[in-house]
Design an enzyme around this catalytic site. Sequence first.
Site, PDB file in Angstrom:
ATOM      1  N   SER A  56       0.855  -1.185   0.000  1.00 22.87           N
ATOM      2  CA  SER A  56       0.000   0.000   0.000  1.00 22.87           C
ATOM      3  C   SER A  56       0.889   1.231   0.000  1.00 22.87           C
ATOM      4  O   SER A  56       2.049   1.177   0.446  1.00 22.87           O
ATOM      5  CB  SER A  56      -0.882   0.014   1.257  1.00 22.87           C
ATOM      6  OG  SER A  56      -1.545   1.254   1.424  1.00 22.87           O
ATOM      7  N   TYR A  93      -2.313   0.147  10.409  1.00 24.96           N
ATOM      8  CA  TYR A  93      -2.376  -0.323   9.026  1.00 24.96           C
ATOM      9  C   TYR A  93      -1.070  -0.028   8.292  1.00 24.96           C
ATOM     10  O   TYR A  93      -0.498  -0.916   7.644  1.00 24.96           O
ATOM     11  CB  TYR A  93      -3.549   0.334   8.311  1.00 24.96           C
ATOM     12  CG  TYR A  93      -3.654  -0.024   6.848  1.00 24.96           C
ATOM     13  CD1 TYR A  93      -4.114  -1.276   6.452  1.00 24.96           C
ATOM     14  CD2 TYR A  93      -3.275   0.880   5.864  1.00 24.96           C
ATOM     15  CE1 TYR A  93      -4.209  -1.618   5.105  1.00 24.96           C
ATOM     16  CE2 TYR A  93      -3.367   0.552   4.515  1.00 24.96           C
ATOM     17  CZ  TYR A  93      -3.830  -0.694   4.150  1.00 24.96           C
ATOM     18  OH  TYR A  93      -3.912  -1.023   2.812  1.00 24.96           O
TER      19      TYR A  93
END
Length: 240
Positions: free
Chosen positions: A138, A151
């Site tokens: 990501s 995250y």
Amino acid sequence: MSKVALITGASSGIGHATALRLARDGHHVVLGARRTDRLAALAGTIRDAGGTADTHHLDVTDAKNVADFVDTAVDRHGRIDVLVNNAGIGPLSRLDSLLTGEWNQMIDVNIRGLLNGIAAALPHFQRLGSGHFVTVASVGAHEVMPTSAVYSGTKYAAWAITEGLRVELDPSIRVTTISPGIVESEIAGSITDPDTKELIRSFREKLIPADAIAAAISYAIGQPSDVDVNEIVIRPATQR
């Protein structure tokens, strides 16, 4: 050249789009996810279009289940060529929300799930003297915003583990990290914190389709064996 490509988290989002794209490229896809009804529908779509696909119930947090996923593909096809470690979750929240259960879920899926995939596939790649790991990380691996601390931590870990794999392995095994930005997916649906949910809703108003990421994966695995695409960061042109 047709390859046997395993995809985790194939029931939706990037995994679903990648399965369709790679099957369209002529590769045989092995689809893993927990929602087997969705996998069956996806495999049917692929076969109707002239492609080939297998399905397998898969919980990436279960090391034995992941090993069975990989070993079954090897038993059935004689080899595996690509493992797309795509399964991931992202229930974002501020740290002071203290949603520790969700923190642990992200660690289990985004980090341990990746490691389980590597542990299952690496011996087969080494035996064959070839193979390709693709990790879907990501842009959160490269930046931290409010609500993304855990995250982003798991995605930085995914990036670091994958880069470590690349530098440790013989060059006959290729390693690629794909770092998507804001992409059409179900990931925002896992957010339970109401303030974060509203913040992310507005943040996700401009996104790119999951097939944009699938195209990047297709490009990476389609290169000649002596070309290793190490990392691609892909996001909406408007995302800064």
